[in-house]
Design a protein around this motif. Sequence first.
Motif, short mmCIF file in Angstrom:
data_model
loop_
_atom_site.label_atom_id
_atom_site.label_comp_id
_atom_site.label_asym_id
_atom_site.label_seq_id
_atom_site.Cartn_x
_atom_site.Cartn_y
_atom_site.Cartn_z
N GLY A 65 35.79 -10.77 75.79
CA GLY A 65 35.36 -11.69 76.83
C GLY A 65 34.28 -12.66 76.40
O GLY A 65 33.78 -13.43 77.21
N CYS A 66 33.91 -12.67 75.13
CA CYS A 66 32.85 -13.56 74.65
C CYS A 66 33.41 -14.95 74.35
O CYS A 66 34.45 -15.10 73.71
N ALA A 67 32.70 -15.97 74.80
CA ALA A 67 33.00 -17.37 74.51
C ALA A 67 31.73 -18.00 73.95
O ALA A 67 30.63 -17.47 74.12
N GLY A 68 31.88 -19.13 73.29
CA GLY A 68 30.70 -19.82 72.77
C GLY A 68 29.89 -18.96 71.82
O GLY A 68 28.66 -19.08 71.76
N VAL A 69 30.55 -18.14 71.04
CA VAL A 69 29.85 -17.21 70.15
C VAL A 69 29.24 -17.96 68.96
O VAL A 69 29.89 -18.80 68.35
N THR A 70 27.99 -17.64 68.66
CA THR A 70 27.32 -18.19 67.49
C THR A 70 26.61 -17.07 66.73
O THR A 70 26.32 -16.01 67.28
N ALA A 71 26.34 -17.36 65.48
CA ALA A 71 25.54 -16.47 64.63
C ALA A 71 24.54 -17.36 63.91
O ALA A 71 24.91 -18.40 63.37
N GLU A 72 23.29 -16.96 63.94
CA GLU A 72 22.25 -17.72 63.25
C GLU A 72 21.57 -16.81 62.25
O GLU A 72 21.11 -15.72 62.60
#
Length: 176
Positions: free
Chosen positions: A55-62
């Motif tokens: 269900g995750c959208a707009g996932v980012t990793a920094e």
Amino acid sequence: MKWLALAAALLSAPAHAGPVRDTSVPMTVVTDVDLNRYAGLWYEIARFPIRFEKGCAGVTAEYGLLPDGKISVLNSCRQGSLGGKLRTAEGKATLVAPGKLKVSFVSWLPFAAGDYWIIHLERDYSMAVVGTPGSKYGWVLSREPQLSDAKWARATAALKANGYDVDQIEMVEQAK
């Protein structure tokens, strides 16, 4: 809110019904990764189905370099849609070999760390493909929220070369 449940799921629970990678195929990694260039914000373009990102959208990793040589990790997800509630998980990574990191989201369980192997990296650090030697995880990451067809072709080629069943990959909703 910290993703303690997410971290526990990442490190201990089965991710999905079956394998996404043929583990008899040896994995290759990019051995000349400049962590200074790799640091920064990445957009998750695609992933193999995993429970902790359901269900995750707009996932980012920094990623950021720390003074002790470790790498800070901040994963973000919008629950349900791009306008959904923001969830984050903070962790740390350690370089264990060229192109191979161990990532932990549970600082009080130092033995509970997951593999993070860079199996493809564009020369300009605009796109990366990350996998694990096991049969459960894989991601396509980009510096931009959208990926060109040419880069997508290179990403899927890298996945296939490393034994991944690309028919199981799912696209991640990102802002246009």
